[in-house]
Design an enzyme around this catalytic site. Sequence first.
Site, PDB file in Angstrom:
ATOM      1  CB  ALA A 124       2.816 -33.195  93.701  1.00 55.91           C
ATOM      2  CB  ALA A 125       7.364 -35.145  96.804  1.00 54.52           C
TER       3      ALA A 125
ATOM      4  NE  ARG B 202       4.463 -22.736 105.596  1.00 54.24           N
ATOM      5  CZ  ARG B 202       4.980 -21.909 104.705  1.00 54.24           C
ATOM      6  NH1 ARG B 202       4.697 -20.618 104.745  1.00 54.24           N
ATOM      7  NH2 ARG B 202       5.768 -22.360 103.744  1.00 54.24           N
TER       8      ARG B 202
ATOM      9  CE  LYS C 258       1.821 -27.182  99.479  1.00 54.58           C
ATOM     10  NZ  LYS C 258       2.779 -26.117  99.846  1.00 54.58           N
TER      11      LYS C 258
ATOM     12  N   GLY D  21      14.914 -32.004  98.411  1.00 55.42           N
ATOM     13  CA  GLY D  21      15.077 -30.774  97.642  1.00 55.42           C
ATOM     14  C   GLY D  21      14.456 -30.877  96.262  1.00 55.42           C
TER      15      GLY D  21
ATOM     16  CB  ALA E 225     -50.782 -29.335  95.243  1.00 54.33           C
TER      17      ALA E 225
ATOM     18  CG  ASN F 212     -39.904 -44.142  92.950  1.00 52.15           C
ATOM     19  OD1 ASN F 212     -40.219 -43.916  94.121  1.00 52.15           O
ATOM     20  ND2 ASN F 212     -38.758 -43.761  92.442  1.00 52.15           N
TER      21      ASN F 212
ATOM     22  NE  ARG G 134     -62.522 -38.560  96.823  1.00 49.59           N
ATOM     23  CZ  ARG G 134     -62.505 -37.706  95.801  1.00 49.59           C
ATOM     24  NH1 ARG G 134     -61.363 -37.396  95.218  1.00 49.59           N
ATOM     25  NH2 ARG G 134     -63.623 -37.172  95.367  1.00 49.59           N
TER      26      ARG G 134
END
Length: 455
Positions: free
Chosen positions: A10-11, A16, A23, A79, A379, A385, A439
């Site tokens: 994975a080096a 692209r 990648k 390589g 509703a 909180n 209220r």
Amino acid sequence: MTSLHVVILAAGQGSRMKSALPKVLHRIAGKPMLHHVMDTARKLGAAGIHGVIGHGADDVKAITPVEDVQWALQEQQLGTGHAVAQALPNLPDDARVLILYGDVPLTRPETLESLVAQVSEDSLALLTVTLDNPDGYGRILRNDDGRVTAIVEQKDATDAQKAVKEVNTGILAVSARHLKDWLPRLSNSNAQGEYYLTDIIAMASDNGVAIAVAQPANEYEVQGVNNRLQLAELERWYQRQEANRLMTEGATLADPSRVDVRGNLSVGQDVLIDINVVFEGDVTLANDVSIGPNCVIRDATIGTGTRVEANSVIDGADIGTGAQIGPFARLRPGTRLADHTKVGNFVETKKAEVGEGSKINHLSYVGDALLGRNVNVGAGTITCNYDGVNKYKTVIGDGVFVGSNTSLVAPVSLADNVTIGAGSTITRNVDEGGLAVARGRQRNIDNWERPVKKD
Ligand code: UD1
Ligand code: CA
């Protein structure tokens, strides 16, 4: 030879991809490609996992906070043979070594198991594939007896060799002892000036080491990702396998090409999944669950017969049987809904435990709350909180009826069978069976004269 060690290359840079991200960290099904390969190594029971990293090494390590991987740094990419050599000092002499690639994410463990099974002190095993268009790959050379003698890279191949359609996938299994013998002897006098791992095949052949060959059941298993088109192709293949699995296990998919699984989804029988549903993390759907279109469901368990209607987002929730969620519900982490609960449209819950048969049908926020059984939350009810610094809890007993448009200012608790008048702002606890109305009182003025416009 006993233990299996997996070396993952994975080096490389992956130029692209046109990306700042290494990648191998690009994702398939929500998971970095490299992690797919590591998970495969774990499924094979690897005693050691060795990641050879170079480009973006720090990013790769940071995103991979695991303890079962030994890293080897390949500072210069000279390589594939040179890359494997970086991991050599960490490989026990008596190990079997499987070489995988961080950008070849979807090889099935079964395919690799049969490869590894063929390795011994006097044989190595190579995974090849036969392609209509072998362009760019290393070609497998065989002698008149059909035995593999070498791999030649495209750039080093004669026209006759280029005509060979059996190609090297790059994946091979070999004893550590042989690697330690052969890798130091690689040369880079070839078209690319690289130390080719593939040159060990000719060495094996010369040393009388048998070369066993296996092929994958499907080409996608060995397809590498060099650009985002190939990434998308593998993503689709992965998702199609997942869709097939779900259907095999008893789920009906409205369209197998419009469901995405980014994690582990398990389904019971007669599950229905409509279009454009995304599953993330660990999700379990029991029998007869139905999921409407355009839902996102992450880290959740959903009980038998529960219906999730369109456009709901569920994250970190545990839902009982026979519940009804949505449309347009948002369940956040720590939501636990008991059996036969209802959470309707434009309701948000977070750290909310809701008892059996309770309903929060419309336009509410319920957070840091404990609700008993058969509660009806009207509703527009909001649990207040948060005071800007601390979070407080709202406790609601069994059978409570909360009128619409109520603010419950936490910490506050409503005992069993309390009734709250609509439009209340509740700041004090209410005792069992009580009614609280908080209220402004309505004032009516008779024969009110409206203001009139002056000329
Ligand atoms: C390699 C094989 C080729 C095979 C093909 C399959 C060699 C010499 N050739 O060619 O036979 O058909 O894969 O895709 O092995 N890498 C490193 N360090 C390096 C070089 C490569 O980590 O110094 C990693 C890359 O990140 C990549 C993988 O090894 O993931 C393959 O390298 P790449 O240069 O793409 O090899 P190919 O030319 O494709
Ligand atoms: Ca390649």
